[in-house]
Write a protein that holds these residues in place. Structure first.
Motif, mmCIF file in Angstrom:
data_model
loop_
_atom_site.group_PDB
_atom_site.id
_atom_site.type_symbol
_atom_site.label_atom_id
_atom_site.label_comp_id
_atom_site.label_asym_id
_atom_site.label_seq_id
_atom_site.Cartn_x
_atom_site.Cartn_y
_atom_site.Cartn_z
ATOM 1 N N GLY A 1 1.984 16.756 28.810
ATOM 2 C CA GLY A 1 1.405 18.061 28.485
ATOM 3 C C GLY A 1 2.243 19.197 29.040
ATOM 4 O O GLY A 1 3.392 19.012 29.466
ATOM 5 N N TRP A 2 1.636 20.396 28.998
ATOM 6 C CA TRP A 2 2.292 21.607 29.493
ATOM 7 C C TRP A 2 1.705 22.008 30.839
ATOM 8 O O TRP A 2 0.511 21.834 31.084
ATOM 9 C CB TRP A 2 2.096 22.764 28.511
ATOM 10 C CG TRP A 2 2.881 22.621 27.252
ATOM 11 C CD1 TRP A 2 4.168 22.995 27.034
ATOM 12 C CD2 TRP A 2 2.423 22.067 26.018
ATOM 13 N NE1 TRP A 2 4.558 22.708 25.748
ATOM 14 C CE2 TRP A 2 3.492 22.135 25.088
ATOM 15 C CE3 TRP A 2 1.214 21.512 25.583
ATOM 16 C CZ2 TRP A 2 3.393 21.685 23.782
ATOM 17 C CZ3 TRP A 2 1.100 21.058 24.286
ATOM 18 C CH2 TRP A 2 2.187 21.150 23.400
ATOM 19 N N ALA A 3 2.535 22.579 31.688
ATOM 20 C CA ALA A 3 2.073 23.094 32.976
ATOM 21 C C ALA A 3 1.344 24.409 32.736
ATOM 22 O O ALA A 3 1.966 25.432 32.472
ATOM 23 C CB ALA A 3 3.247 23.298 33.921
ATOM 24 N N ASP A 4 0.026 24.354 32.819
ATOM 25 C CA ASP A 4 -0.774 25.549 32.578
ATOM 26 C C ASP A 4 -0.743 26.467 33.804
ATOM 27 O O ASP A 4 -0.602 27.677 33.682
ATOM 28 C CB ASP A 4 -2.217 25.146 32.262
ATOM 29 C CG ASP A 4 -3.041 26.277 31.708
ATOM 30 O OD1 ASP A 4 -2.860 26.617 30.526
ATOM 31 O OD2 ASP A 4 -3.856 26.849 32.463
ATOM 32 N N VAL A 5 -0.907 25.863 34.965
ATOM 33 C CA VAL A 5 -0.810 26.581 36.247
ATOM 34 C C VAL A 5 -0.100 25.650 37.211
ATOM 35 O O VAL A 5 -0.383 24.461 37.251
ATOM 36 C CB VAL A 5 -2.203 26.960 36.801
ATOM 37 C CG1 VAL A 5 -2.078 27.585 38.187
ATOM 38 C CG2 VAL A 5 -2.938 27.919 35.865
ATOM 39 N N GLY B 1 7.596 25.143 36.358
ATOM 40 C CA GLY B 1 7.276 26.501 35.929
ATOM 41 C C GLY B 1 6.250 26.515 34.811
ATOM 42 O O GLY B 1 5.936 25.471 34.210
ATOM 43 N N TYR B 2 5.757 27.686 34.521
ATOM 44 C CA TYR B 2 4.730 27.873 33.487
ATOM 45 C C TYR B 2 5.220 27.374 32.123
ATOM 46 O O TYR B 2 6.306 27.720 31.671
ATOM 47 C CB TYR B 2 4.359 29.351 33.426
ATOM 48 C CG TYR B 2 3.405 29.711 32.312
ATOM 49 C CD1 TYR B 2 2.157 29.097 32.241
ATOM 50 C CD2 TYR B 2 3.743 30.646 31.357
ATOM 51 C CE1 TYR B 2 1.266 29.414 31.226
ATOM 52 C CE2 TYR B 2 2.865 30.979 30.334
ATOM 53 C CZ TYR B 2 1.628 30.353 30.271
ATOM 54 O OH TYR B 2 0.758 30.675 29.263
ATOM 55 N N GLU B 3 4.413 26.512 31.508
ATOM 56 C CA GLU B 3 4.659 25.926 30.188
ATOM 57 C C GLU B 3 5.808 24.929 30.157
ATOM 58 O O GLU B 3 6.279 24.553 29.077
ATOM 59 C CB GLU B 3 4.863 27.003 29.115
ATOM 60 C CG GLU B 3 3.613 27.806 28.807
ATOM 61 C CD GLU B 3 2.458 26.964 28.262
ATOM 62 O OE1 GLU B 3 2.564 26.487 27.128
ATOM 63 O OE2 GLU B 3 1.449 26.795 28.977
ATOM 64 N N ASP B 4 6.279 24.475 31.313
ATOM 65 C CA ASP B 4 7.220 23.356 31.316
ATOM 66 C C ASP B 4 6.529 22.135 30.698
ATOM 67 O O ASP B 4 5.327 21.910 30.865
ATOM 68 C CB ASP B 4 7.647 23.008 32.744
ATOM 69 C CG ASP B 4 8.671 23.990 33.298
ATOM 70 O OD1 ASP B 4 9.100 24.879 32.544
ATOM 71 O OD2 ASP B 4 9.020 23.877 34.493
#
Length: 599
Positions: A22-26, A74-77
């Motif tokens: 998934g994506w890093a949201d926070v 980072g954000y959205e990685d």
């Protein structure tokens, strides 16, 4: 690459090793202890990277590497995380996975994200959202709205498949038959100077399917209309298209009404009325000034032409005595507190829909008669007329009355728009869902610009008479066998019983100003098909985009379309429409003519 979805990790998995993508949201680095909210289309789960001595969770240098990787996220990685599910010490009741977290044993950065133009939890301007649509659709709000649309389509298909409807595709490249909105034209490379058109609907093909014996048809159809855009309209749109053979109006209506009830129950858990009310077009216009009235609003019109035929207010008397005139009053409870500026704003709003002005009256104290009335037109009305208007509208102390005077259609249009605006502004729109059938539409309406009749629905709608002579003699007042399904003031579906007789179809074309030669050129294949035992048939089409928007609670259908166009008919993400090289144009025998000044 993964064993589970982020948003589906729960207490049943405690103690188990999972792999998530998934994506890093926070991402939060607390110095030797890192937290990452990992997000996929199912939701968010908390990832923890922490020091540990538990060999089962990865110890020593390997765990230090996990923490170092997490600290750099980072954000959205784009990430792939392997770890062990455990019970959270501090529960987050706001998310589905809030009872658990995943202690990371391995974190892989699959793709670093550059600084983004906006945050997934922001709501930037629409131009930015549409330019970076792929980022916009990652936002939880957009994910939720798009999934509502997906569930809607799945529920419709499930209902129809279980009841023997046949999903049949119809052509996208078809014949240009401009009657209504403009066609999108496609040059035919192998036939120089000739063009296909993209379908405005599968209308004629689905009728021919009934003649071909397929009895119950449906299609989730893509349709195209080259017309002005607005919040609830796009150049290309999706509709559920349906057609039935051997049916009357009620056969179609009963089937699709039950379908809509089932779909709302399945998708939203909402129970719609067991029987949708029915209202004729004439009644809808008389009571609400709209052919798609919002029944959540209790406000209704009162016709007062008979009360003001002899008054001294010329605007009223002129239209009250006009053959096609209407003088209508709209009582708004509690609106006597409106300021003069607010009333002027309403007048300007009504002007957008054709009003030349907006007369008004405040009933500040009903017990005082004229003395309790505040209105710039009161001086033109005698005591008896004032009292009759108050009584006819049911106005009481604290109410306001707005008046419209014009042709019947114009007065209905601008007062209908005002009714919606006032109700929304003053909190007079009830909660819930208010479905409705509107029936008995006029067969034709007169177009002053073209100086001819045009079809109110489309030229294939059957009239409510069997005699061609009756139709010709009463074209102005003829009623069609058309019907619309309305929900909360939105037309979500429209259909009719079709003409199944070639002589009647030719007569309707003639009344619409389509001569025999033109009719043969545009619709000869249909007229031929009608001659060979065409059964009585009818159908309906539902706007998927509009229903999805209503379900999602948004006023713009662009929010439930993956890649919509702007109101200027552009795709900001891809840059469409765009110029085409001369060589490619030459292949389809097209030459661009320079735009002339002033045209």
């Amino acid at each position: 690459m993964r064993t589970h979805f982020c948003g589906l990790v729960d207490e049943a998995l405690i103690g188990q090793t999972v792999t998530l993508c998934g994506w890093a949201d926070v991402a939060r680095n607390l110095g030797g202890l890192c937290f990452i909210d990992l997000r996929d289309h199912e939701g968010i789960v908390q990832i923890v990277a922490e020091p540990t001595t538990d060999a089962a969770l990865g110890a020593g240098e390997a765990n230090a590497a996990v923490i170092a990787t997490a600290a750099d996220v980072g954000y959205e990685d784009c990430l792939r995380v392997t770890g062990v599910v455990r019970k959270r010490e501090s529960v987050n009741a706001k998310i589905r996975t809030g009872q658990v977290e995943v202690v990371a044993t391995k974190i892989e950065v699959l793709n670093k994200a550059e600084p983004l133009p906006f945050h997934a939890h922001e709501n930037p301007g629409e131009d930015i959202r549409l330019k970076y649509r792929y980022l916009d659709m990652r936002r939880p709000e957009m994910q939720k709205m798009m999934r509502t649309r997906i569930k809607l389509v799945q529920a419709l298909r499930r209902y129809l498949d279980e009841r023997g409807f046949q999903d049949i595709e119809t052509p996208i490249l078809t014949k240009a038959t401009p009657e209504g909105a403009r066609d999108f034209l496609v040059p035919a490379r192998m036939h120089p100077g000739e063009f296909y058109a993209l379908p405005q609907s599968p209308q004629l093909f689905k009728q021919i399917l009934m003649m071909a014996g397929f009895d119950r048809y449906y299609q989730i159809a893509r349709c195209f209309r080259d017309e002005a855009l607005r919040a609830d309209r796009q150049l290309e749109f999706t509709q559920l298209d349906m057609e039935f053979a051997w049916v009357s109006e009620r056969d179609v209506q009963d089937t699709v009404e039950e379908m809509i009830r089932v779909v709302f129950r399945d998708v939203m858990g909402v129970e719609l009325a067991a029987q949708f009310p029915r209202m004729t077009y004439a009644e809808a216009m008389r009571r609400y000034g709209s052919d798609k009235p919002d029944l959540r609003i209790a406000l209704e019109f009162t016709d007062i032409a008979q009360l003001v035929k002899s008054c001294e207010f010329k605007v009223f008397t002129d239209w009250a005595n006009h053959e096609d005139g209407r003088v209508v009053a709209l009582r708004v409870p509690g609106a006597s507190t409106l300021s003069r500026k607010q009333i002027d704003d309403y007048a300007a709003y009504a002007g957008k829909f054709g009003a030349k002005g907006l007369a008004w009256m405040k009933v500040e104290d009903a017990s005082k008669g004229r003395e309790g009335i505040n209105s710039p037109i009161a001086k033109f009305l005698d005591d008896a007329t004032l009292a009759a208007i108050v009584q006819a509208t049911g106005a009481t102390t604290g109410d306001a009355i707005f008046f419209g005077a014009a042709t019947y259609k114009s007065a209905s249009d601008f007062m209908g728009a005002l009714r919606l605006k006032v109700a929304k502004d003053l909190g007079l729109v009830a909660e819930g869902w208010a479905p409705l059938w509107v029936t008995d539409f006029p067969m034709f309406e007169w177009d002053d610009e073209e100086n001819r009749y045009v079809a109110l629905h489309h030229p294939f709608t059957a009239p409510a008479v069997d005699s061609i002579d009756d139709l010709r003699a009463n074209a102005k007042t003829a009623v069609s066998r058309g019907y619309d399904m309305v929900l909360n003031g939105n037309e979500i579906g429209g259909g009719s019983i079709r003409i199944h007789n070639s002589q009647m179809q030719s007569a309707v074309f003639d009344l619409l100003g389509i001569g025999a030669e033109e009719a043969e050129g545009k619709f000869g294949f249909l007229l031929d098909a009608l001659k060979f035992g065409a059964p009585p048939h009818g159908g309906i089409a539902f706007g998927i985009d509009r229903i999805a928007a209503l379900m999602a609670g948004t006023e713009s259908i662009r929010d439930v379309i993956a890649f919509p166009k702007t109101t200027t008919a552009q795709c900001l993400m891809t840059g469409a429409p765009s110029p085409v090289p001369d060589k490619q144009l030459a292949e389809v025998h097209i030459q661009i003519r320079e735009k002339q000044e002033g045209k």
